[in-house]
Design an enzyme around this catalytic site. Structure first.
Site, short mmCIF file in Angstrom:
data_model
loop_
_atom_site.label_atom_id
_atom_site.label_comp_id
_atom_site.label_asym_id
_atom_site.label_seq_id
_atom_site.Cartn_x
_atom_site.Cartn_y
_atom_site.Cartn_z
N GLU A 37 -4.97 -2.88 11.23
CA GLU A 37 -5.19 -2.75 12.85
C GLU A 37 -6.59 -2.29 12.43
O GLU A 37 -7.85 -2.46 11.78
CB GLU A 37 -4.54 -1.02 12.46
CG GLU A 37 -5.08 0.28 13.44
CD GLU A 37 -4.88 1.24 13.02
OE1 GLU A 37 -4.13 2.01 12.14
OE2 GLU A 37 -5.43 2.04 13.82
N ARG A 263 -1.19 -2.20 -4.03
CA ARG A 263 -2.16 -2.43 -3.50
C ARG A 263 -3.64 -3.35 -4.73
O ARG A 263 -2.95 -2.41 -5.46
CB ARG A 263 -2.46 -2.03 -2.35
CG ARG A 263 -2.83 -0.58 -2.93
CD ARG A 263 -3.41 1.15 -2.14
NE ARG A 263 -3.09 0.33 -0.95
CZ ARG A 263 -3.58 0.51 0.67
NH1 ARG A 263 -4.81 0.53 0.11
NH2 ARG A 263 -3.38 0.29 1.47
N LYS A 273 -10.67 2.70 4.15
CA LYS A 273 -11.56 2.86 5.60
C LYS A 273 -12.71 4.20 5.96
O LYS A 273 -13.17 3.98 6.66
CB LYS A 273 -10.60 2.52 6.55
CG LYS A 273 -10.93 0.58 6.49
CD LYS A 273 -9.35 0.67 7.79
CE LYS A 273 -8.86 -0.35 8.12
NZ LYS A 273 -7.99 -1.10 8.68
P1 ATP Z 1 -6.57 1.94 4.98
O1 ATP Z 1 -7.95 0.77 4.40
O2 ATP Z 1 -7.53 3.33 5.54
O3 ATP Z 1 -5.92 2.60 4.10
P2 ATP Z 1 -5.44 0.07 5.66
O4 ATP Z 1 -6.27 -0.56 4.82
O5 ATP Z 1 -3.91 -0.06 4.98
O6 ATP Z 1 -6.65 1.23 6.34
P3 ATP Z 1 -4.97 -2.15 7.78
O7 ATP Z 1 -5.54 -2.67 8.93
O8 ATP Z 1 -3.23 -1.22 7.95
O9 ATP Z 1 -5.47 -0.74 7.61
O10 ATP Z 1 -4.19 -3.16 6.44
C1 ATP Z 1 -3.60 -4.47 7.26
C2 ATP Z 1 -3.54 -5.51 5.72
O11 ATP Z 1 -3.72 -5.39 4.56
C3 ATP Z 1 -1.82 -4.20 5.35
O12 ATP Z 1 -0.32 -4.96 5.39
C4 ATP Z 1 -2.01 -3.74 4.07
O13 ATP Z 1 -0.69 -3.41 3.82
C5 ATP Z 1 -3.03 -4.69 3.39
N1 ATP Z 1 -4.08 -4.20 2.68
C6 ATP Z 1 -4.86 -2.85 2.73
N2 ATP Z 1 -5.40 -2.41 1.79
C7 ATP Z 1 -4.96 -2.54 0.60
C8 ATP Z 1 -5.63 -3.31 -0.95
N3 ATP Z 1 -5.73 -2.12 -0.73
N4 ATP Z 1 -4.46 -4.16 -1.70
C9 ATP Z 1 -3.76 -5.22 -0.10
N5 ATP Z 1 -3.30 -5.11 0.39
C10 ATP Z 1 -4.07 -3.90 0.97
#
Ligand code: ATP
Ligand code: MG
Length: 558
Positions: A37, A263, A273
């Site tokens: 996003e 994750r 974020k």
């Molecule tokens: P926030 O950090 O606020 O939770 P987000 O990182 O989930 O937001 P997205 O832009 O939705 O933001 O993430 C894009 C992709 O990266 C998604 O498929 C998400 O599952 C993956 N992703 C985000 N954080 C992680 C992480 N710590 N480890 C692995 N994959 C991640």
């Protein structure tokens, strides 16, 4: 990405699933996507998702799309879109022609919402957000049906059309899927699929007054793009039945499937974020690309190599159970990479001057220095020597502690690539601060570590000739948090900020070869660490170097 950069793929459950799907003929090829996003900058957790998705596509001869999951314009900006593209490219991945925006499908999604209404499977809701929440029930109690649930198709079509044309204010209506208010999975209790938002969108401008929710956009976009394996993090597991309900109830062109993995959680940092944004806004860090942040822009600016991050992602593997990775694992990846590839150089970060009394004042010499101790093919360079040299303050002790093998009055030390010198005296100011050291050199000791009369010298130190030195600022970065888990909850994570996460040294002396070094080149400053010019602040004549990582894991000893 070139083959020699690609780490050998290790097996994981996703590879097994894909293997099986290809073998059984369920799919003839693999199509994955990375779906950020655009509401912030990418971090090292995203790198894991990028490496998984692009890595699977690479290893199975398929393709991976970059898709902006841009359904919430209130928080999204072009600046983030640009940065995300740049970071994915920097990591070494290429989406080719396959750059997509969920918002490119807004008309199709709208048509599908009409389709659900016509099938009696969606309705316009007048309850407020708060009421919707109250009606939803709990994990142990079923929800209550909304009084608006049984509106006629005609009434729903009319209201939804007026929502689209912007007649209603934000929050006055939503469109909900009509599924089951008693479903054990709360995500299936008539989830909201459209909301009114009078906000311009970074990609489609002000064409829309209503926007689809993430859940209504994600699976359908996967289907439109022909994604075979839609890989996301575990928090979406409870959304999977809804993901499938939409695919089951809409005339979608393909049938993607969702798979979840754990994750990345990394110690000594925060990755949400919202928290990263807060640190930027409070000025705790200098920006999203502050070299102490776990953002890809921060790691890049600090001097991390893309290869070291890919190696890290390969090493930590892909599983389904939540786990923590110590940040030292990431640090070791870049250290290993740079130990192998970084040319060596000499830099004195906390200089004190050593005047060699028996060295002629008008003489200079050129010494040869190997660029890499194990790699003669990396060649050597010429470094100047003269009567006055800079040595590191840490390499001199007036009252030496036991086992100190560097410089002390009456002691001798080998200058790397140069002579053996003896310290003969210390000059101090009235306060007792050391101003400079005096010494003698042994002209016969240019090669090797033996004095003219055959005595062996224990200590070898780095140095820079004062007549040849170039000045620089050097920034020593350390972990941003002093606690392994600042984000554990209960206490404000900011309480755990490491007060010493950056030390700026403004009076450093570098060997002359670094004066016009390339910004991209990472160096090992001998005995000190790995460094790279700061791409934003460094310029010819005003050099600024960042410490990428220390030579050894100093935290392991704390
Ligand atoms: P926030 O950090 O606020 O939770 P987000 O990182 O989930 O937001 P997205 O832009 O939705 O933001 O993430 C894009 C992709 O990266 C998604 O498929 C998400 O599952 C993956 N992703 C985000 N954080 C992680 C992480 N710590 N480890 C692995 N994959 C991640
Ligand atoms: Mg997310």
């Amino acid at each position: 990405m070139s083959d020699e950069q690609a780490a050998a793929p290790t097996n994981n459950f996703l590879r097994s699933i894909i293997d099986e799907d290809l073998k059984s003929g369920k799919h003839s090829g693999v199509v994955t996507r990375f779906p950020p996003e655009p509401n912030g900058y990418l971090h090292i957790g995203h790198a894991k998702a990028i490496c998984i998705n692009f890595g699977l596509a690479r290893d199975f001869g398929g393709r991976c799309h970059l898709r902006f999951d841009d359904t919430n314009p209130a928080k999204e900006e072009q600046e983030y879109i640009d940065s995300i593209k740049e970071s994915v490219r920097w990591l070494g991945f290429d989406w080719g022609q396959h750059l997509y925006y969920a918002s490119d499908n807004f008309e199709q999604l709208y048509q599908w919402a009409l389709y659900l209404i016509e099938q009696g499977k969606a309705y316009v809701e007048d309850l407020s957000a708060e009421e919707i929440r109250a009606y939803r029930g709990t994990l142990t109690e079923a929800g209550t049906e909304s009084p608006y649930r049984n509106r006629t198709v005609a009434e729903n079509l009319e209201l939804f059309g007026r929502m689209r044309s912007g007649e209603f204010p934000d929050g006055s209506h939503v469109l909900r899927a009509k599924i089951d208010m008693a479903a054990p999975n709360i995500n299936l209790r008539d989830p909201v699929i459209y909301r009114i938002l009078h906000a311009p969108h970074p990609h489609v401008g002000d064409a829309w007054k209503i926007y689809p929710m993430y859940d209504f956009a994600h699976g359908q976009t996967d289907a439109l793009e022909g994604i075979t394996h839609s890989i996301c993090t575990l928090e979406f597991e409870s959304h999977k039945p809804l993901y499938e309900w939409f695919l089951d109830n809409l005339p979608v062109p393909a049938r993607p499937r969702q798979y979840e993995f754990a994750r990345l959680n990394l110690t000594y940092t925060v990755m949400s974020k919202r928290k990263l944004q807060e640190l930027v806004q409070l000025g705790t860090v200098s920006g999203w690309d502050d070299p102490r942040l776990p953002t890809l822009e921060g790691l890049r600016r600090r001097g991390y190599t893309p290869a070291s991050i890919r190696t890290f992602c390969e090493q930590i593997g892909v599983g389904r159970s939540d786990s923590w990775i110590d940040v030292s694992v990431l640090e070791e990846c870049v250290r290993t990479d740079l130990n192998d590839s970084a040319p060596r150089a000499m830099a004195v970060l906390r200089p004190i001057k050593l005047v060699i009394d028996n060295y002629p004042a008008d003489m200079t010499e050129e010494l040869q220095a190997a660029n890499h101790p194990q790699k003669p093919e990396m060649g050597s360079r010429t470094i100047g020597f003269s009567k006055e040299i800079w040595i590191d303050g840490d390499d001199f002790m007036e009252v030496p502690r036991k086992g100190f093998h560097r410089l002390m009055v009456g002691g001798e030390v080998k200058l790397r690539f140069g002579y053996i010198v003896t310290c003969t005296g210390v000059i101090k100011d009235e306060q007792g601060t050391v101003l400079e050291l005096r010494g003698q050199y042994d002209p016969a000791s240019r090669e090797g570590i033996h004095t003219a009369d055959g005595r062996k010298v224990k200590g070898v130190i780095h140095w820079v000739s004062a007549a040849h030195a170039v000045a620089a600022e050097v920034r020593l970065f350390d972990r941003l948090f002093a606690d392994p888990n600042p984000d554990r909850g209960g206490i404000d994570y900011k309480q755990f900020l490491n007060p010493n996460s950056v030390e700026t040294l403004t009076d450093c002396k570098l060997e002359a070869t670094l004066a016009d070094s390339d910004v991209e080149t990472r160096y090992q400053f001998e005995r000190t660490g790995y460094f790279r010019q700061d791409p934003k602040d460094s310029q010819p004549g005003e050099l600024v170097f960042n410490r990428v990582v220390t030579l050894r894991d100093v935290w392991a000893r704390k």
